[in-house]
Design an enzyme around this catalytic site. Sequence first.
Site, short mmCIF file in Angstrom:
data_model
loop_
_atom_site.label_atom_id
_atom_site.label_comp_id
_atom_site.label_asym_id
_atom_site.label_seq_id
_atom_site.Cartn_x
_atom_site.Cartn_y
_atom_site.Cartn_z
N GLN A 98 51.15 35.87 33.16
CA GLN A 98 49.93 35.42 33.81
C GLN A 98 49.36 34.42 32.84
O GLN A 98 49.07 35.19 31.61
CB GLN A 98 49.17 36.52 34.08
CG GLN A 98 47.72 36.17 34.93
CD GLN A 98 46.69 37.07 35.13
OE1 GLN A 98 45.93 37.54 33.92
NE2 GLN A 98 46.25 37.62 36.29
N TYR A 179 37.05 34.48 35.20
CA TYR A 179 37.47 33.41 34.19
C TYR A 179 37.54 32.13 34.54
O TYR A 179 37.04 31.66 35.58
CB TYR A 179 39.00 34.14 33.66
CG TYR A 179 38.90 35.57 33.30
CD1 TYR A 179 38.19 35.85 32.08
CD2 TYR A 179 39.59 36.56 33.90
CE1 TYR A 179 38.22 37.01 31.66
CE2 TYR A 179 39.48 37.81 33.39
CZ TYR A 179 38.76 37.99 32.33
OH TYR A 179 38.53 39.48 31.98
#
Length: 357
Positions: A98, A179
């Site tokens: 990720q 994010y």
Amino acid sequence: MTTAFDPIDLSGTPLANRIVMAPMTRSRAGEGGTATELTAAYYAQRASAGLVITEGIQPSVVGQGYPFTPGLHSAEQVASWRKVTDAVHAEGGRIFAQIMHAGRIGHPVLLPDGLVPVGPSPVRAEGQVYTHEGPKDFVEPHELTDAEIRQTIADFVSASRNAIEAGFDGVELHGANGYLIHQFLAPNTNLRTDAWGGSETGRIRFAVEVVKAVAAEIGAARTALRISPSNVYNDIDEPAPDAVYTALVQEIEPLGLAYLHILEGAPIRELTLTLRKVFTGTVLINVHSDGPTGPDDHTVIDDGIADLISYGVLFLANPDLPARLKAGGPFNTPDPSSFFGGDAKGYTDYPALDAVK
């Protein structure tokens, strides 16, 4: 009827089952943001998942948002991750990295050389971040210029290329949980009036450009995207997410990505079903419920709502989770005291200890 225990071909990558280990921040990186022997053991223990997705890995120095998180932007980091992927593959597993740029979430004390967190707009997040100096209030981020945005996209591409060099089967781009990619999508964090903001087309542009650039570099079949529409984590406010996320998925759908990972918020199932119709490829969901994804939630695959399901907390306490799910238990109970950051209800990538065996 298809079940969670049936195999699936993930754009050329065969998975033994449809149970996925969700990404969970660990804050256990070694010197220089490297993966360690413990990292390799941790993921290898859980390799019976159809797919393992790693903790968030920063694509650049300024992308770091928490202490002791790993990167994929140096030769040392790439070499360290090779030990992890080899360990998972030796156990017959598959693993995606990720790639996570924290954006405005972080603090200058976590960054070298006078760097400060960055974002689409100079909007400070409410709340605090844990650092090696203790909790710190979030700061106002530096607003990325057009040139800096393009460099950030290049950083995602470079980190993804490094992931493949390190032996990963693919990458998941973290566009969720407040994010950087999510910050461009959300109206309260993206106040720009240029081509990277303003309209829905502008707000999805960064996400689309990152996905397209990474897919062009490593192949769409090894590229995935995670989203979390309406998720308020990290001070995100998306009161009307349907139009933006539908537009986003319409843009990336023709690429032929490995999968779309939807972290459901509340209420979000209706939007999940809408996106499921738009995205004709493989859909992975992290189910919304009153707590972490539970033992019975894999019926979303039986019902055709998703092709894959991701588990976070339950995988910490039960490294052999697929076998336990198939047998109907028994299940070890996750210990909330093992978490030192985030909310233990509903989020699957908050910092967690890795001591559970």
